[in-house]
Motif scaffolding. Structure first.
Motif, mmCIF file in Angstrom:
data_model
loop_
_atom_site.group_PDB
_atom_site.id
_atom_site.type_symbol
_atom_site.label_atom_id
_atom_site.label_comp_id
_atom_site.label_asym_id
_atom_site.label_seq_id
_atom_site.Cartn_x
_atom_site.Cartn_y
_atom_site.Cartn_z
ATOM 1 N N ILE A 28 12.483 7.244 -4.684
ATOM 2 C CA ILE A 28 11.755 7.056 -3.423
ATOM 3 C C ILE A 28 11.366 8.411 -2.833
ATOM 4 O O ILE A 28 10.236 8.591 -2.367
ATOM 5 N N ILE A 29 12.283 9.365 -2.884
ATOM 6 C CA ILE A 29 11.980 10.712 -2.384
ATOM 7 C C ILE A 29 10.863 11.338 -3.209
ATOM 8 O O ILE A 29 9.914 11.915 -2.670
ATOM 9 N N TYR A 30 10.958 11.216 -4.528
ATOM 10 C CA TYR A 30 9.915 11.768 -5.394
ATOM 11 C C TYR A 30 8.556 11.164 -5.067
ATOM 12 O O TYR A 30 7.549 11.879 -4.974
ATOM 13 N N ASP A 31 8.520 9.848 -4.899
ATOM 14 C CA ASP A 31 7.268 9.165 -4.600
ATOM 15 C C ASP A 31 6.677 9.655 -3.279
ATOM 16 O O ASP A 31 5.473 9.887 -3.174
ATOM 17 N N ALA A 32 7.521 9.818 -2.270
ATOM 18 C CA ALA A 32 7.043 10.305 -0.967
ATOM 19 C C ALA A 32 6.472 11.713 -1.094
ATOM 20 O O ALA A 32 5.381 11.997 -0.584
ATOM 21 N N VAL A 33 7.177 12.590 -1.792
ATOM 22 C CA VAL A 33 6.701 13.968 -1.962
ATOM 23 C C VAL A 33 5.400 13.991 -2.758
ATOM 24 O O VAL A 33 4.450 14.689 -2.390
ATOM 25 N N LEU B 15 -5.966 10.029 5.349
ATOM 26 C CA LEU B 15 -6.067 10.095 3.890
ATOM 27 C C LEU B 15 -4.676 10.094 3.248
ATOM 28 O O LEU B 15 -4.469 9.446 2.238
ATOM 29 N N VAL B 16 -3.740 10.799 3.863
ATOM 30 C CA VAL B 16 -2.362 10.786 3.361
ATOM 31 C C VAL B 16 -1.757 9.404 3.518
ATOM 32 O O VAL B 16 -1.141 8.868 2.604
ATOM 33 N N LEU B 17 -1.942 8.788 4.680
ATOM 34 C CA LEU B 17 -1.416 7.455 4.932
ATOM 35 C C LEU B 17 -2.034 6.442 3.968
ATOM 36 O O LEU B 17 -1.340 5.613 3.395
ATOM 37 N N ARG B 18 -3.328 6.535 3.752
ATOM 38 C CA ARG B 18 -4.006 5.607 2.852
ATOM 39 C C ARG B 18 -3.490 5.744 1.420
ATOM 40 O O ARG B 18 -3.247 4.758 0.746
#
Length: 121
Positions: A31-36, A114-117
């Motif tokens: 999950i951390i990797y995906d967020a980064v 754009l980050v949120l999308r």
């Protein structure tokens, strides 16, 4: 059938057993990797491979819920569990889609959008 269904079936049938002390930290790290990656990655060339491995890891995590609660036949409970997960994902998508549509149409040029999308879609 989703990727996590493979490891879920293997774990619930006790064909492959990986302790929660290993799986739970791997899920947190994924999950951390995906967020980064969603925030800082310029390209997602290997996204399909990352999703595949995350699905496998998360399937073992889901199995922790089902192991010990099933007696004998696992097909119907396993399919029911997977169906429940898929329905939950569709419900969340239906609830979040209007917000995504609103943000895209009203503030689509802002960097934070754009980050949120990228993270939501």
């Amino acid at each position: 059938m989703t990727i996590d269904s493979i490891t879920l079936a293997l774990a619930v049938s006790k064909t492959v057993i990986i302790p929660g002390s290993i799986i739970e930290p791997l899920i947190a790290l994924s999950i951390i990797y995906d967020a980064v990656e969603n925030i800082w990655a310029k390209t997602n060339k290997w996204r399909w491979l990352v999703i595949f491995f995350f699905g496998l890891i998360h399937g073992f995590g889901f199995a922790e819920i089902l192991i010990g609660k099933l007696s004998g036949k696992i097909t119907v409970p396993l399919l029911s569990f997977n169906l429940g997960v898929e329905i939950g994902q569709v419900v969340i998508l239906i609830l979040v889609s209007p917000l995504i549509w609103y943000l895209r149409n009203s503030v689509g040029k802002h960097k934070w959008y754009l980050v949120l999308r990228q993270y939501l879609v």
